[in-house]
Scaffold this active site. Structure first.
Site, short mmCIF file in Angstrom:
data_model
loop_
_atom_site.label_atom_id
_atom_site.label_comp_id
_atom_site.label_asym_id
_atom_site.label_seq_id
_atom_site.Cartn_x
_atom_site.Cartn_y
_atom_site.Cartn_z
N VAL A 11 0.58 -1.18 0.01
CA VAL A 11 -0.21 0.71 -0.07
C VAL A 11 1.31 1.21 -0.09
O VAL A 11 0.52 2.43 -0.82
CB VAL A 11 -0.52 0.04 0.86
CG1 VAL A 11 -1.60 1.67 1.22
CG2 VAL A 11 -1.93 -1.20 1.05
N LYS A 35 15.52 -2.68 3.58
CA LYS A 35 14.37 -2.82 2.21
C LYS A 35 14.65 -1.44 1.23
O LYS A 35 14.23 -0.18 0.39
CB LYS A 35 12.77 -2.27 2.83
CG LYS A 35 11.90 -2.88 2.56
CD LYS A 35 10.53 -2.86 3.10
CE LYS A 35 9.37 -4.05 2.37
NZ LYS A 35 8.25 -3.59 3.50
N PHE A 157 -8.29 -0.15 -2.20
CA PHE A 157 -8.36 -0.60 -3.10
C PHE A 157 -7.65 -1.28 -3.28
O PHE A 157 -8.41 -2.03 -5.13
CB PHE A 157 -9.83 0.02 -3.28
CG PHE A 157 -11.26 0.62 -2.82
CD1 PHE A 157 -11.66 -0.19 -1.33
CD2 PHE A 157 -11.03 2.21 -2.63
CE1 PHE A 157 -12.70 0.51 -0.06
CE2 PHE A 157 -12.07 2.30 -1.32
CZ PHE A 157 -12.79 1.94 -0.68
N GLY A 276 -14.01 -21.48 -7.97
CA GLY A 276 -12.81 -21.94 -6.98
C GLY A 276 -12.22 -22.16 -5.80
O GLY A 276 -13.57 -22.51 -4.89
N CYS A 283 -5.98 -9.85 2.96
CA CYS A 283 -7.10 -8.97 3.20
C CYS A 283 -8.46 -9.21 4.10
O CYS A 283 -9.15 -8.90 5.32
CB CYS A 283 -7.62 -7.90 2.27
SG CYS A 283 -6.10 -6.18 2.06
N LYS A 286 -8.50 -11.40 7.51
CA LYS A 286 -8.20 -10.74 8.01
C LYS A 286 -9.61 -9.29 8.42
O LYS A 286 -9.97 -9.06 9.37
CB LYS A 286 -7.32 -9.48 7.81
CG LYS A 286 -6.08 -9.30 8.96
CD LYS A 286 -5.27 -8.02 9.57
CE LYS A 286 -5.15 -7.50 7.84
NZ LYS A 286 -4.76 -6.50 7.61
C1 UDX Z 1 -8.39 -7.35 -2.23
C2 UDX Z 1 -9.32 -6.21 -2.46
O1 UDX Z 1 -9.62 -6.54 -3.60
C3 UDX Z 1 -8.77 -5.08 -2.52
O2 UDX Z 1 -9.73 -4.34 -3.22
C4 UDX Z 1 -8.53 -4.45 -1.20
O3 UDX Z 1 -7.92 -3.51 -0.83
C5 UDX Z 1 -7.42 -5.85 -0.96
O4 UDX Z 1 -8.09 -7.08 -0.82
P1 UDX Z 1 -6.74 -8.50 -3.37
O5 UDX Z 1 -6.11 -9.24 -2.34
O6 UDX Z 1 -5.19 -8.03 -3.51
O7 UDX Z 1 -6.88 -6.83 -2.51
O8 UDX Z 1 -6.47 -9.39 -4.40
P2 UDX Z 1 -8.79 -9.63 -4.89
O9 UDX Z 1 -7.75 -9.47 -6.61
O10 UDX Z 1 -9.24 -9.14 -4.55
O11 UDX Z 1 -8.18 -11.50 -4.56
C6 UDX Z 1 -8.78 -12.09 -3.59
C7 UDX Z 1 -8.36 -13.63 -3.68
O12 UDX Z 1 -9.86 -13.94 -4.19
C8 UDX Z 1 -8.00 -14.50 -4.22
O13 UDX Z 1 -6.84 -15.54 -3.63
C9 UDX Z 1 -8.22 -14.20 -5.77
O14 UDX Z 1 -7.88 -15.76 -6.63
C10 UDX Z 1 -9.82 -14.78 -5.04
N1 UDX Z 1 -10.34 -14.82 -6.13
C11 UDX Z 1 -11.07 -12.83 -6.85
C12 UDX Z 1 -11.65 -15.46 -6.24
O15 UDX Z 1 -11.63 -17.01 -5.95
N2 UDX Z 1 -12.82 -15.47 -7.32
C13 UDX Z 1 -13.25 -13.84 -7.92
O16 UDX Z 1 -13.79 -14.05 -8.65
C14 UDX Z 1 -11.72 -13.43 -7.62
#
Ligand code: UDX
Length: 454
Positions: A11, A35, A157, A276, A283, A286
């Site tokens: 972030v 880092k 987001f 799936g 995120c 948590k």
């Molecule tokens: C998420 C939110 O999308 C983002 O807005 C927030 O700020 C942080 O958390 P992120 O965790 O990076 O982002 O990934 P994201 O693309 O949301 O996918 C999360 C999980 O859901 C992944 O494991 C993905 O494989 C799964 N997923 C996503 C599905 O199983 N099906 C879907 O249709 C979409």
């Protein structure tokens, strides 16, 4: 504007780099000097597509340091973007947030500063951060801090893997504060994104048809709740399609078609309906846990969010159940996992389904072979004791395997020489955990294809 960012995780680093690219003068602070050294050398400590390029372009406006005194004193806006990892009882551990707020109070020295919570923090943390900054300021400067700063919430987001795109071409920007002045400062800061007036990087072209980005300018508590409510909704959207997927499997329906059929209703939307193995990442797990915990503090329950978590937990078990149904005996079998990262285009392994699935299979007496195009190094560092066979290629995973499981739908896995892979395996069984592969093609190559739903 002068911007200071505390914390250079996904972030903080994305936000800092984007704001520097837009022309703001940004100093990123991180207590991890290794880092900082990497970033000063122009290297990104995280795997995120296009980040090295944007870092290079933004470098004239971007500095990295471990010292608060180099970034905090004259900043117009200070973002707190430190980690809030889950503690033993599931609630977020706020020790880094506390340290950042204290450091800000000790060092800030301007007529007016906006302190922004960018980390996902429990609802009410804005007030808490404000009180720590105030106390620390008064202790170190010997005078009242009252009109010198205010606290705002500006949730992110961004999705890992598309973090820069999500930041520059946001669906919306949310800012919350109980002080009008800080909302005006943040409005000016985000103006180039809101009006989309900046020149897009060549490697991140502006999406066609994007107009002005909507701004939600609200109070502190609403902004904090928006973040949790958004993530929980996305998580339950995925769990919902996975629940329907189980039924689809029983009645012989194709879940991909079902998802498309319901998603094209504009009220529902097609995104985040990919059935799936379910969600992982830092995120959703948590934030859904924190939302339930906050509701409980007010004597409320959150049964829909609880159900979404339970369904997600079960999806991982279904992988083992399906393999058991197919192979009858798991003890002594060799199972290959394709993909370790919690989703494609990242090397992040937090809450990754692959880790859970590998553990469950090992408990059942399987030999587990793993591969990931990007996350192998991280996997070795984070899970040195997980007794799996690490493979350099997908072909090596397939060698003598009784079944393969597609855990992460990396693009390169769709393009694998599947016909050849089938010949390397002891029994050519593929469990497509993301419903991402071409069932007809794989069946033609001799695979027994099993989807996770439908
Ligand atoms: C998420 C939110 O999308 C983002 O807005 C927030 O700020 C942080 O958390 P992120 O965790 O990076 O982002 O990934 P994201 O693309 O949301 O996918 C999360 C999980 O859901 C992944 O494991 C993905 O494989 C799964 N997923 C996503 C599905 O199983 N099906 C879907 O249709 C979409």
């Amino acid at each position: 504007m002068k911007v200071c960012i505390i914390g250079t995780g996904y972030v903080g680093l994305t936000t800092g780099t984007c704001l520097a690219y837009l022309g703001h003068e940004v100093t990123c602070i991180d207590s991890d000097s290794k880092k900082v050294a990497m970033l000063r050398a122009g290297q990104s400590p995280i795997y995120e597509p296009n980040l090295p390029e944007l870092l290079a372009e933004a470098s004239p406006n971007l500095r990295f340091t471990a010292d608060y005194a180099e970034g905090v004193p004259k900043a117009d806006v200070i973002f707190i973007a430190v980690g809030t990892p889950p503690s033993a009882n599931g609630s977020p551990d706020l020790k880094y947030l506390y340290a950042a707020a204290q450091g800000i109070g000790e060092h800030f020295d301007s007529d007016y500063t906006v302190v922004v919570n960018k980390s996902t923090v429990p609802i009410g943390s804005g007030n808490w951060v404000g009180s720590i900054v105030r106390e620390s300021y008064e202790q170190h400067h010997g005078r009242k801090a009252d009109k010198l700063f205010s606290v705002a919430s500006n949730p992110e987001f961004l999705r890992e893997g598309t973090a820069l795109h999500d930041s520059l071409f946001a669906d919306r920007v949310v800012i919350g504060s109980d002080d009008q002045r800080s909302l005006e400062v943040l409005y000016s800061l985000y103006r180039p994104i809101l009006d989309q007036t900046f020149t897009a990087p060549t490697y991140l072209p502006r999406p066609e048809g994007i107009g002005a980005v909507p701004l939600i300018s609200t109070d502190l508590a609403s902004a904090e709740l928006i973040k949790y409510a958004a993530n929980a909704f996305l998580a339950l959207k995925i769990s919902y399609i996975n629940e329907i997927g189980q039924l689809a499997e029983k009645v012989g329906a194709d879940i991909t078609q079902v998802a498309k059929g319901i998603g094209l209703d504009a009220r529902i939307g097609t995104r985040f309906l990919q059935a799936g193995i379910g969600w992982g990442g830092s995120c959703f797990g948590k934030d859904t846990a924190a939302l339930i915990a906050t509701a409980a503090e007010y004597g409320l329950s959150a049964p829909i969010v609880e159900a979404a978590r339970e369904i997600n937990r079960r999806q991982r078990e279904r992988v083992v159940e399906k393999l058991l149904a197919e192979l009858k005996i798991l003890k002594g079998r060799t199972i290959g996992l394709l993909g370790l990262a919690f989703k494609p285009n990242t090397d992040d392994l937090r809450e990754a389904p692959a880790i859970d699935i590998a553990r469950k299979l090992i408990e059942r007496g399987c030999k587990v072979k793993v591969h990931d195009p990007v996350a192998m190094e991280k996997f070795l560092a984070d899970y040195p004791d997980l007794a799996v066979v690490r493979c350099e290629t997908a072909e090596a995973v397939a060698e003598d395997a009784d079944a393969l499981v597609l855990v992460t739908e990396w693009h390169q896995y769709r393009e694998l020489p599947w016909e050849e892979l089938a010949t390397r395996m002891r029994t050519p069984i593929i469990l497509d955990g993301r419903n991402a592969l071409d069932r007809v093609r794989l069946t033609r190559f001799g695979f027994r294809y099993i989807g996770i739903a439908g």
